[in-house]
Design a protein around this motif. Structure first.
Motif, mmCIF file in Angstrom:
data_model
loop_
_atom_site.group_PDB
_atom_site.id
_atom_site.type_symbol
_atom_site.label_atom_id
_atom_site.label_comp_id
_atom_site.label_asym_id
_atom_site.label_seq_id
_atom_site.Cartn_x
_atom_site.Cartn_y
_atom_site.Cartn_z
ATOM 1 N N LYS A 69 0.864 13.985 22.508
ATOM 2 C CA LYS A 69 0.914 12.547 22.697
ATOM 3 C C LYS A 69 2.125 11.940 22.004
ATOM 4 O O LYS A 69 2.748 11.020 22.505
ATOM 5 C CB LYS A 69 -0.383 11.953 22.135
ATOM 6 C CG LYS A 69 -0.521 10.459 22.221
ATOM 7 C CD LYS A 69 -1.844 10.052 21.582
ATOM 8 C CE LYS A 69 -2.104 8.581 21.606
ATOM 9 N NZ LYS A 69 -1.058 7.748 21.076
ATOM 10 N N HIS A 70 2.453 12.465 20.815
ATOM 11 C CA HIS A 70 3.523 11.859 20.016
ATOM 12 C C HIS A 70 4.037 12.883 19.003
ATOM 13 O O HIS A 70 3.302 13.775 18.593
ATOM 14 C CB HIS A 70 2.979 10.622 19.283
ATOM 15 C CG HIS A 70 4.022 9.816 18.591
ATOM 16 N ND1 HIS A 70 4.967 9.084 19.267
ATOM 17 C CD2 HIS A 70 4.294 9.633 17.276
ATOM 18 C CE1 HIS A 70 5.763 8.479 18.400
ATOM 19 N NE2 HIS A 70 5.369 8.808 17.193
ATOM 20 N N PHE A 71 5.290 12.715 18.615
ATOM 21 C CA PHE A 71 5.853 13.467 17.489
ATOM 22 C C PHE A 71 6.140 12.477 16.374
ATOM 23 O O PHE A 71 6.759 11.430 16.610
ATOM 24 C CB PHE A 71 7.157 14.176 17.888
ATOM 25 C CG PHE A 71 6.970 15.273 18.887
ATOM 26 C CD1 PHE A 71 6.333 16.455 18.545
ATOM 27 C CD2 PHE A 71 7.419 15.134 20.185
ATOM 28 C CE1 PHE A 71 6.166 17.475 19.469
ATOM 29 C CE2 PHE A 71 7.256 16.140 21.118
ATOM 30 C CZ PHE A 71 6.622 17.312 20.757
ATOM 31 N N PHE A 72 5.690 12.792 15.174
ATOM 32 C CA PHE A 72 5.996 11.990 13.996
ATOM 33 C C PHE A 72 7.106 12.695 13.231
ATOM 34 O O PHE A 72 6.969 13.864 12.874
ATOM 35 C CB PHE A 72 4.777 11.833 13.087
ATOM 36 C CG PHE A 72 3.656 11.045 13.700
ATOM 37 C CD1 PHE A 72 3.710 9.657 13.729
ATOM 38 C CD2 PHE A 72 2.554 11.685 14.245
ATOM 39 C CE1 PHE A 72 2.669 8.926 14.287
ATOM 40 C CE2 PHE A 72 1.516 10.964 14.799
ATOM 41 C CZ PHE A 72 1.576 9.576 14.823
ATOM 42 N N VAL A 73 8.195 11.985 13.008
ATOM 43 C CA VAL A 73 9.331 12.507 12.260
ATOM 44 C C VAL A 73 9.550 11.576 11.077
ATOM 45 O O VAL A 73 9.535 10.350 11.236
ATOM 46 C CB VAL A 73 10.596 12.565 13.153
ATOM 47 C CG1 VAL A 73 11.779 13.096 12.379
ATOM 48 C CG2 VAL A 73 10.336 13.416 14.387
ATOM 49 N N ASN A 74 9.744 12.147 9.914
ATOM 50 C CA ASN A 74 9.898 11.321 8.719
ATOM 51 C C ASN A 74 11.079 10.347 8.847
ATOM 52 O O ASN A 74 12.049 10.669 9.539
ATOM 53 C CB ASN A 74 10.092 12.198 7.481
ATOM 54 C CG ASN A 74 11.358 13.050 7.561
ATOM 55 O OD1 ASN A 74 11.463 13.945 8.384
ATOM 56 N ND2 ASN A 74 12.328 12.766 6.719
ATOM 57 N N PRO A 75 11.013 9.190 8.248
ATOM 58 C CA PRO A 75 9.893 8.604 7.511
ATOM 59 C C PRO A 75 8.990 7.801 8.448
ATOM 60 O O PRO A 75 9.465 7.053 9.285
ATOM 61 C CB PRO A 75 10.588 7.670 6.527
ATOM 62 C CG PRO A 75 11.801 7.178 7.277
ATOM 63 C CD PRO A 75 12.222 8.335 8.157
ATOM 64 N N CYS A 76 7.681 7.970 8.303
ATOM 65 C CA CYS A 76 6.735 7.188 9.104
ATOM 66 C C CYS A 76 5.321 7.369 8.541
ATOM 67 O O CYS A 76 5.079 8.256 7.732
ATOM 68 C CB CYS A 76 6.781 7.606 10.559
ATOM 69 S SG CYS A 76 6.233 9.288 10.862
ATOM 70 N N PHE A 77 4.437 6.512 8.997
ATOM 71 C CA PHE A 77 3.028 6.642 8.638
ATOM 72 C C PHE A 77 2.314 7.472 9.696
ATOM 73 O O PHE A 77 2.653 7.431 10.873
ATOM 74 C CB PHE A 77 2.369 5.262 8.515
ATOM 75 C CG PHE A 77 2.653 4.596 7.211
ATOM 76 C CD1 PHE A 77 1.852 4.831 6.104
ATOM 77 C CD2 PHE A 77 3.738 3.756 7.071
ATOM 78 C CE1 PHE A 77 2.123 4.231 4.887
ATOM 79 C CE2 PHE A 77 4.029 3.149 5.864
ATOM 80 C CZ PHE A 77 3.220 3.387 4.766
ATOM 81 N N ILE A 78 1.318 8.229 9.248
ATOM 82 C CA ILE A 78 0.516 9.072 10.125
ATOM 83 C C ILE A 78 -0.958 8.834 9.819
ATOM 84 O O ILE A 78 -1.299 8.303 8.761
ATOM 85 C CB ILE A 78 0.859 10.571 9.954
ATOM 86 C CG1 ILE A 78 0.596 11.016 8.506
ATOM 87 C CG2 ILE A 78 2.294 10.850 10.359
ATOM 88 C CD1 ILE A 78 0.699 12.517 8.289
ATOM 89 N N GLY A 79 -1.800 9.241 10.729
ATOM 90 C CA GLY A 79 -3.244 9.139 10.503
ATOM 91 C C GLY A 79 -3.968 8.812 11.787
ATOM 92 O O GLY A 79 -3.359 8.428 12.781
ATOM 93 N N GLY A 80 -5.247 8.934 11.762
ATOM 94 C CA GLY A 80 -6.090 8.606 12.913
ATOM 95 C C GLY A 80 -6.358 7.116 12.936
ATOM 96 O O GLY A 80 -7.437 6.661 12.553
ATOM 97 N N TYR A 81 -5.365 6.365 13.395
ATOM 98 C CA TYR A 81 -5.410 4.908 13.278
ATOM 99 C C TYR A 81 -6.619 4.294 13.985
ATOM 100 O O TYR A 81 -7.321 3.456 13.414
ATOM 101 C CB TYR A 81 -4.102 4.299 13.793
ATOM 102 C CG TYR A 81 -3.927 2.855 13.407
ATOM 103 C CD1 TYR A 81 -3.776 2.485 12.078
ATOM 104 C CD2 TYR A 81 -3.933 1.858 14.375
ATOM 105 C CE1 TYR A 81 -3.631 1.160 11.722
ATOM 106 C CE2 TYR A 81 -3.785 0.533 14.023
ATOM 107 C CZ TYR A 81 -3.635 0.179 12.693
ATOM 108 O OH TYR A 81 -3.502 -1.142 12.347
ATOM 109 N N ALA A 82 -6.888 4.705 15.221
ATOM 110 C CA ALA A 82 -8.043 4.154 15.946
ATOM 111 C C ALA A 82 -9.340 4.438 15.182
ATOM 112 O O ALA A 82 -10.209 3.567 15.075
ATOM 113 C CB ALA A 82 -8.112 4.712 17.359
ATOM 114 N N SER A 83 -9.465 5.634 14.645
ATOM 115 C CA SER A 83 -10.646 5.988 13.865
ATOM 116 C C SER A 83 -10.728 5.173 12.580
ATOM 117 O O SER A 83 -11.800 4.711 12.191
ATOM 118 C CB SER A 83 -10.632 7.486 13.551
ATOM 119 O OG SER A 83 -11.743 7.853 12.773
#
Length: 191
Positions: A69-83
């Motif tokens: 669905k997506h690639f997270f590349v630093n710097p950024c926030f991550i997590g199960g946001y909807a949850s």
């Protein structure tokens, strides 16, 4: 390497007092390549700030087929946001594609700062707005653009990933097969 304070201050101006309280909530965590930050079916409790590394967000259907669905590349926030927001079980899995350095905090602790630190709440709102815009743009790309255009956008948005991420992950992200990705790459290289 952009740290948490610099990144969050880039969203909006944060007072030193608020930043001190905010950053005190985070503790370091290391994910090795292949480790998961969050899996499917659990209720998310933590949010992370990716300082170094690459993480993929994906879901797995009932037949075990994975869709990036997506690639997270630093710097950024991550997590199960909807949850985190709904309290429902997480559906999007997040897995380290490289070794990663993360700062992790309990989401409820961050929310508890909103009352006394409105600048932190404002930063969180701006971050959520950015996520929404990215998600909408991605949905438009998948539906309206052909594979070649989507690949060119991928190259623009994630120039460093071609060498770090297996081609089948890139193909999955683009919504095509690895064979189709090979054809697109060949066509764009003029071969």
């Amino acid at each position: 390497m952009t740290d948490l304070k610099t990144f969050f201050n880039s969203l909006t101006s944060i007072s030193p007092e608020s930043m001190s309280q905010f950053s005190a909530l985070f503790h370091p965590k290391v994910l090795k390549k292949g480790d998961y930050f969050i899996t499917q079916g659990i209720t998310a409790k933590e949010i992370g700030f990716l300082e170094r590394g690459v993480i993929r967000a994906f879901y797995r259907n009932n037949e075990g087929i994975e869709y990036n669905k997506h690639f997270f590349v630093n710097p950024c926030f991550i997590g199960g946001y909807a949850s985190l927001i709904t309290g429902a079980p997480n559906q999007i899995i997040q897995q380290a594609l490289t070794d990663c350095n993360i700062q992790v905090a309990k989401f409820i602790d961050i929310q508890n700062l909103y009352e006394t630190c409105p600048d932190i709440e404002r930063g969180a709102r701006i971050l959520a707005e950015q996520f929404f815009v990215q998600k909408e743009q991605r949905e438009i790309e998948i539906v309206l653009l052909d594979a070649e255009k989507r690949y060119q956008i991928f190259q623009r948005d994630f120039p460093q990933l071609e060498q770090l991420v297996p081609q089948y992950h890139i193909a999955s992200y683009l919504g095509i097969t690895p064979t189709q990705l090979s054809r697109v790459r060949r066509k764009l290289s003029g071969k």
